[in-house]
Design a protein around this motif. Structure first.
Motif, mmCIF file in Angstrom:
data_model
loop_
_atom_site.group_PDB
_atom_site.id
_atom_site.type_symbol
_atom_site.label_atom_id
_atom_site.label_comp_id
_atom_site.label_asym_id
_atom_site.label_seq_id
_atom_site.Cartn_x
_atom_site.Cartn_y
_atom_site.Cartn_z
ATOM 1 N N ILE A 22 -90.239 21.926 -115.426
ATOM 2 C CA ILE A 22 -91.313 21.588 -115.592
ATOM 3 C C ILE A 22 -91.581 20.083 -115.393
ATOM 4 C CG2 ILE A 22 -92.464 20.276 -118.194
ATOM 5 C CD1 ILE A 22 -90.423 21.488 -119.934
ATOM 6 N N PRO A 32 -91.245 31.311 -108.005
ATOM 7 C CA PRO A 32 -91.822 30.410 -109.522
ATOM 8 C C PRO A 32 -90.760 29.355 -110.136
ATOM 9 C CG PRO A 32 -91.686 32.371 -109.943
ATOM 10 C CD PRO A 32 -91.887 32.543 -108.517
ATOM 11 N N ASP A 62 -88.365 27.949 -113.835
ATOM 12 C CA ASP A 62 -88.868 26.915 -115.294
ATOM 13 C C ASP A 62 -88.847 25.324 -114.880
ATOM 14 O OD1 ASP A 62 -89.084 29.812 -116.257
ATOM 15 O OD2 ASP A 62 -86.889 29.305 -116.665
ATOM 16 N N PRO A 66 -97.773 28.665 -121.085
ATOM 17 C CA PRO A 66 -96.341 29.764 -121.585
ATOM 18 C C PRO A 66 -95.590 29.278 -122.592
ATOM 19 C CG PRO A 66 -96.312 27.964 -119.855
ATOM 20 C CD PRO A 66 -98.154 27.998 -120.128
ATOM 21 N N ALA A 89 -98.363 30.424 -116.809
ATOM 22 C CA ALA A 89 -98.280 29.256 -116.385
ATOM 23 C C ALA A 89 -98.784 28.129 -115.424
ATOM 24 C CB ALA A 89 -96.680 28.930 -116.460
ATOM 25 N N ARG A 90 -99.082 26.743 -115.721
ATOM 26 C CA ARG A 90 -99.995 26.395 -114.469
ATOM 27 C C ARG A 90 -98.862 25.836 -112.956
ATOM 28 N NH1 ARG A 90 -102.810 20.934 -113.977
ATOM 29 N NH2 ARG A 90 -103.960 20.896 -111.855
ATOM 30 N N ALA A 91 -98.818 26.248 -112.164
ATOM 31 C CA ALA A 91 -97.663 26.695 -111.198
ATOM 32 C C ALA A 91 -98.138 25.574 -109.419
ATOM 33 C CB ALA A 91 -96.588 28.300 -111.139
ATOM 34 N N SER A 143 -92.922 24.800 -109.498
ATOM 35 C CA SER A 143 -92.416 24.486 -110.956
ATOM 36 C C SER A 143 -94.083 24.345 -112.087
ATOM 37 C CB SER A 143 -92.158 22.661 -111.739
ATOM 38 O OG SER A 143 -93.094 21.745 -110.852
ATOM 39 N N VAL A 144 -93.456 24.243 -113.588
ATOM 40 C CA VAL A 144 -94.439 24.293 -114.259
ATOM 41 C C VAL A 144 -94.576 23.089 -114.264
ATOM 42 C CG1 VAL A 144 -95.511 24.839 -117.062
ATOM 43 C CG2 VAL A 144 -93.417 26.687 -115.766
ATOM 44 N N TRP A 145 -96.732 22.722 -114.946
ATOM 45 C CA TRP A 145 -96.942 21.426 -114.773
ATOM 46 C C TRP A 145 -97.664 22.025 -115.947
ATOM 47 C CZ3 TRP A 145 -98.682 18.589 -110.082
ATOM 48 C CH2 TRP A 145 -97.911 18.334 -109.005
ATOM 49 N N THR A 151 -102.410 24.201 -119.894
ATOM 50 C CA THR A 151 -101.290 23.821 -119.159
ATOM 51 C C THR A 151 -100.352 23.973 -120.164
ATOM 52 O OG1 THR A 151 -100.839 21.109 -119.616
ATOM 53 C CG2 THR A 151 -102.390 22.327 -117.648
#
Length: 674
Positions: A222, A218, A220, A174, A186-188, A155-157, A171
């Motif tokens: 959040i 990956p 989207d 994106p 993105a910080r995944a 997830s995107v952190w 972070t």
């Protein structure tokens, strides 16, 4: 049927876990939640901990200082969420220095916990400070349906700091897209792995520090990472956890805390919090206003404060490492106790407010002024003595002192204090400026009292410079003439005592205040009001109304203490009306004028409204008040908090101006005087 298991290594995170559990239930609805509690011997970055870390932050060298609280949180959750098995386990990382190995151990101890792990089970290796929005449940369900054993997704952190409005800029790439390449940066981090083999699962867990997950899909989704939501002792712990050789800069945490203090001011679009190359996004935090999970909104770091105009301007940045920020002006509050706190190194002042300890903090956080106990170093002096306690000797003393500092900004100068302390003077000034207030006269003889009663049927017979209902009598034409004359004679004698300085008072420990030469008996028109009265109070700084609330009661001499839960409907009506008035520019201009025409800058105005016209009753230059929902009837505060979502829009002054941050807007308004 495949199980969903959330497993979370934690240490000193009870302040978040109490909100995280319901968040996990609502977004994942797992079969099992495991909290593995314990201190990683070398810290979360494997670089070691300071020598006194265990003594400061653990109970026994392993369990966190908040472990007893955590046990209670888990117990309550076990009783509430009976469809989910919730486990609290004590971890022992003895002999392990690498934090990734510690994390992996704490995410794989299923067998010792009696959990049967099967191929196809969904494992969510969590951290104690991560959340998902309650509306993301469907999104998460869709993702887990698409993965097979030995697969998973990231997830995107977004890393939030201090409050809900700021996150590390690195972070947010994106979402910001300042350059096209940021769309792919993105910080995944891992969020779910479908169990196939322990080898695959452990390999992904061991990326705990590297945060590289090429084997996972990956998404989207959040993830709200509240890495720097650390109130009180938890903040110090976080700093000490990360104190090591990779942060060798002199005064690293001192500078960080200095930058950190600017975050809650809600004033800057970007704030540099770390030293080093200022062109790197990881050195900055940025204002980012999105909706947060409902569960986190009760956390103390979720704040209810006013956002300063212009915060979204990209140029609105502060870089303390280049010392480019504007310096707060020094404020000395004259007339109350000031001192230097040796423990904190801060100047402090006494607070009269019932929500004491908030005002000092809000003053410092304003970014406009900060208090000083030393009047010589002050840029601004605010004269804040209780006017009803001033004697002639005080006037001379303070005039002489303020004359020495006449080149500084002086607020509420003592030269003008009689304009609001003496009600007869105050009412006349208001009338001269076209401001509505009750009719009043100075009483020179008893026949003046009789004439006023004949004119208005009901009056306030009082001395002109008291507060709190002292020497105040509400009388009407039904009071026998003899009794009325006795009251008048008592007030005449009280005036004589005050003028002579022999009016001994219980609240002054039996002492008198000294001569008060402007004391008189006055008769004031009692306004024709309904039985249920709505008394409004607004606090003014310069040209701005910065606070206020209303009370409703069926007594003649109404005070905040008279507000009861029994009259909650009338209380709601009164505060609804206050919100309408405070949104009306002609009203706010009139109120600001009511303060400035008295020759002062700061004051609390109380007023009634008759047929849509405000009638001003008095100005208080210093107040105790309520705020923070600390009403005498505790049911009121509870009711307001429980119904915030229902009432907040219409009763906006009550919610915006009476919480713990009530003085933040107050001191920010001091910018008008700089």
């Amino acid at each position: 049927m495949n199980k969903k298991i959330v497993i979370v290594p934690v240490f000193c995170e009870s302040h978040l876990i109490k909100y995280q559990i319901p968040n996990i239930i609502d977004t994942i609805n797992p079969d099992i939640i495991v909290y593995n509690e314990g201190m990683m011997p070398a810290g979360p970055e494997s670089h070691g901990l300071l020598g006194d870390f265990k003594e400061k932050y653990t109970l026994d060298g392993k369990r966190g200082f908040d472990y007893e609280e955590l046990k209670m949180i888990i117990k309550d959750a076990q009783e509430k969420y009976t469809d989910t098995k919730i486990i609290l386990n004590e971890m022992d990382y003895t002999g392990i220095q690498d934090s990734s190995t510690c994390y992996t151990k704490a995410c794989t101890n299923f067998e010792e916990l009696g959990i049967e792990l099967n191929v196809g089970d969904y494992i969510f290796p969590y951290e104690g400070d991560v959340f998902h929005h309650q509306d993301a449940k469907t999104e998460i369900d869709q993702y887990i349906k698409q993965i097979q054993p030995d697969q998973g997704f990231t997830s995107v952190w977004i890393d939030f700091i201090s409050n809900q409005y700021y996150a590390f800029k690195s972070t947010l790439k994106p979402f910001l897209l300042e350059v096209p390449e940021w769309a792919e940066q993105a910080r995944a981090r891992r969020i779910c792995i479908r169990f196939g083999t322990m080898e695959f699962y452990k390999n992904e867990l061991m990326q705990f520090q590297k945060q590289q997950y090429p084997n996972l899909y990956p998404t989207d989704l959040i993830t709200y990472h509240y890495a720097w939501w650390r109130p009180g002792k938890y903040f110090d712990l976080r700093c000490d956890q990360l104190t090591n050789s990779i942060r060798p800069h002199e005064n690293f945490w001192g500078n960080f805390k200095n930058a950190y203090q600017h975050i809650d001011k809600l004033q800057y679009n970007e704030i540099r919090v770390y030293p080093g190359d200022k062109n790197l996004t990881g050195k900055w935090v940025k204002y980012w206003n999105i909706d947060h999970p409902k569960h986190i909104k009760e956390h103390p770091n979720y704040i209810d404060s006013t956002i300063i105009d212009g915060i979204e301007r990209e140029s609105n940045k502060i870089d303390i490492y280049e010392e480019s920020q504007a310096t707060s002006k020094k404020l000395h509050i004259l007339g109350i106790k000031n001192w230097y706190d040796k423990d904190t190194g801060l100047s402090m002042f006494d607070e009269r407010h019932k929500t004491a300890k908030y005002e000092n903090d809000c003053c410092r956080r304003s970014g406009i002024v900060e208090s000083t106990h030393n009047i010589d170093e002050a840029d601004i002096i605010w004269y804040r003595y209780k006017p009803e306690a001033i004697s002639t000797s005080n006037i001379s003393e303070y005039k002489e002192l303020l004359e020495k500092h006449k080149d500084k900004v002086i607020l509420n100068h003592i030269d003008n204090y009689k304009n609001y302390d003496s009600k007869d003077r105050c009412y006349q000034i208001w009338k001269d400026n076209g401001i509505k207030c009750p009719d009043s006269i100075v009483v020179n003889e008893f026949t003046d009292v009789v004439n006023m009663i004949n004119k208005y049927d009901k009056i306030c017979l009082r001395t002109n410079n008291e507060a709190g209902g002292n020497y105040l009598h509400i009388v009407d034409k039904n009071v026998p003439l003899h009794d009325l004359e006795l009251l008048y004679d008592q007030l005449v004698k009280a005036c004589e005592r005050q003028i002579e300085g022999t009016d001994y008072r219980k609240h002054l420990n039996g002492n008198a205040r000294g001569p008060r030469l402007d004391t008189k008996v006055i008769a004031v028109e009692f306004l024709k009001l309904p039985a249920m009265k709505h008394l409004h109070r607004v606090i003014v700084v310069g040209k701005k109304i910065v606070a206020g609330y209303s009370v409703a009661a069926d007594v003649d001499n109404i005070h905040l203490r008279d507000q009861s839960f029994q009259n909650i409907d009338e209380f709601i009506k009164a505060n609804y009306r206050l919100g309408q008035l405070c949104s009306d520019k002609p009203f706010t201009d009139m109120i600001a004028k009511a303060v400035s025409c008295l020759g002062i800058e700061i004051g609390a105005i109380e007023f009634f409204e008759i047929d849509g016209i405000p009638y001003l009753i008095e100005l208080n230059s210093t107040w105790a008040g309520s705020g923070g929902y600390t009403f005498w009837d505790e049911k009121i505060g509870t009711y307001l908090k429980e119904n915030k979502q229902r009432f907040e829009k219409d009763l906006w002054p009550l919610y915006r101006w009476n919480g713990p941050d009530q003085y933040l807007e107050f001191y920010k308004a001091f910018g008008q005087f700089i």
